[in-house]
Design a protein around this motif. Structure first.
Motif, mmCIF file in Angstrom:
data_model
loop_
_atom_site.group_PDB
_atom_site.id
_atom_site.type_symbol
_atom_site.label_atom_id
_atom_site.label_comp_id
_atom_site.label_asym_id
_atom_site.label_seq_id
_atom_site.Cartn_x
_atom_site.Cartn_y
_atom_site.Cartn_z
ATOM 1 N N SER A 12 0.841 -1.203 0.000
ATOM 2 C CA SER A 12 0.000 0.000 0.000
ATOM 3 C C SER A 12 0.873 1.249 0.000
ATOM 4 N N PRO A 13 0.585 2.216 -0.866
ATOM 5 C CA PRO A 13 1.387 3.437 -0.924
ATOM 6 C C PRO A 13 1.496 4.143 0.430
ATOM 7 N N GLY A 14 2.750 4.379 0.826
ATOM 8 C CA GLY A 14 3.038 5.124 2.047
ATOM 9 C C GLY A 14 2.804 4.390 3.351
ATOM 10 N N GLN A 15 2.378 3.146 3.307
ATOM 11 C CA GLN A 15 2.000 2.420 4.511
ATOM 12 C C GLN A 15 3.033 1.374 4.927
ATOM 13 N N GLY A 16 3.233 1.216 6.227
ATOM 14 C CA GLY A 16 4.046 0.130 6.763
ATOM 15 C C GLY A 16 5.525 0.412 6.927
ATOM 16 N N TRP A 17 6.006 1.552 6.452
ATOM 17 C CA TRP A 17 7.432 1.865 6.574
ATOM 18 C C TRP A 17 7.772 2.156 8.029
ATOM 19 N N GLN A 18 8.918 1.620 8.477
ATOM 20 C CA GLN A 18 9.364 1.812 9.856
ATOM 21 C C GLN A 18 10.761 2.406 9.860
ATOM 22 N N LEU A 19 11.043 3.184 10.895
ATOM 23 C CA LEU A 19 12.341 3.839 11.021
ATOM 24 C C LEU A 19 13.440 2.813 11.249
ATOM 25 N N VAL A 25 14.628 3.811 6.399
ATOM 26 C CA VAL A 25 13.415 3.083 6.743
ATOM 27 C C VAL A 25 13.494 1.651 6.211
ATOM 28 N N PHE A 26 12.599 0.818 6.731
ATOM 29 C CA PHE A 26 12.468 -0.531 6.183
ATOM 30 C C PHE A 26 10.993 -0.883 6.067
ATOM 31 N N LEU A 27 10.719 -1.891 5.251
ATOM 32 C CA LEU A 27 9.361 -2.374 5.060
ATOM 33 C C LEU A 27 9.375 -3.889 5.024
ATOM 34 N N ASP A 28 8.528 -4.505 5.837
ATOM 35 C CA ASP A 28 8.335 -5.942 5.780
ATOM 36 C C ASP A 28 7.190 -6.217 4.811
ATOM 37 N N VAL A 29 7.473 -7.024 3.802
ATOM 38 C CA VAL A 29 6.503 -7.303 2.743
ATOM 39 C C VAL A 29 5.895 -8.685 2.966
ATOM 40 N N ASP A 30 4.576 -8.738 3.037
ATOM 41 C CA ASP A 30 3.843 -9.994 3.231
ATOM 42 C C ASP A 30 3.511 -10.592 1.867
#
Length: 107
Positions: A12-19, A25-30
């Motif tokens: 999802s655009p802009g969602q789930g990014w963590q510092l 930042v990082f993003l865990d992709v399901d």
């Protein structure tokens, strides 16, 4: 000969990014909806609804890959034109950063 299983998706655009520390930042992709049997080979690409992905690096490097997901880390490229701003979850949300991905699994 085993049949290849191919799955794809997008976050999802802009969602789930963590510092991630002071670096970005990082993003865990399901990827569980793809129902991979083993750990696939993933390819990821950074996209944006609001631009600025040109200055982000790291999206094509996949970490901690499993049958149900993976992680991507992003940071700004070292360039004076970005004004010394840190890449934060708020920045990723502002620019609508998201990933598209494809996975190929050979069970």
């Amino acid at each position: 000969m085993a049949t290849l299983r191919v799955g794809s998706g997008k976050t999802s655009p802009g969602q789930g990014w963590q510092l991630y520390g002071q670096e970005g930042v990082f993003l865990d992709v399901d990827t569980s909806a793809a129902r991979f049997a083993g750990t696939p080979v993933y390819t990821a690409s950074l996209n944006s609804t609001g631009g600025s992905q040109l200055w982000a690096v790291g999206a094509s490097s996949v970490y901690s890959a499993t049958a149900t997901g993976f992680r991507v880390y992003l940071r700004w490229v070292d360039d004076a034109r970005r004004g010394g701003r840190q890449l934060t979850p708020e920045t990723a949300e502002q620019f609508g950063f998201y990933l598209t991905w494809i996975g190929v699994d050979e069970p």
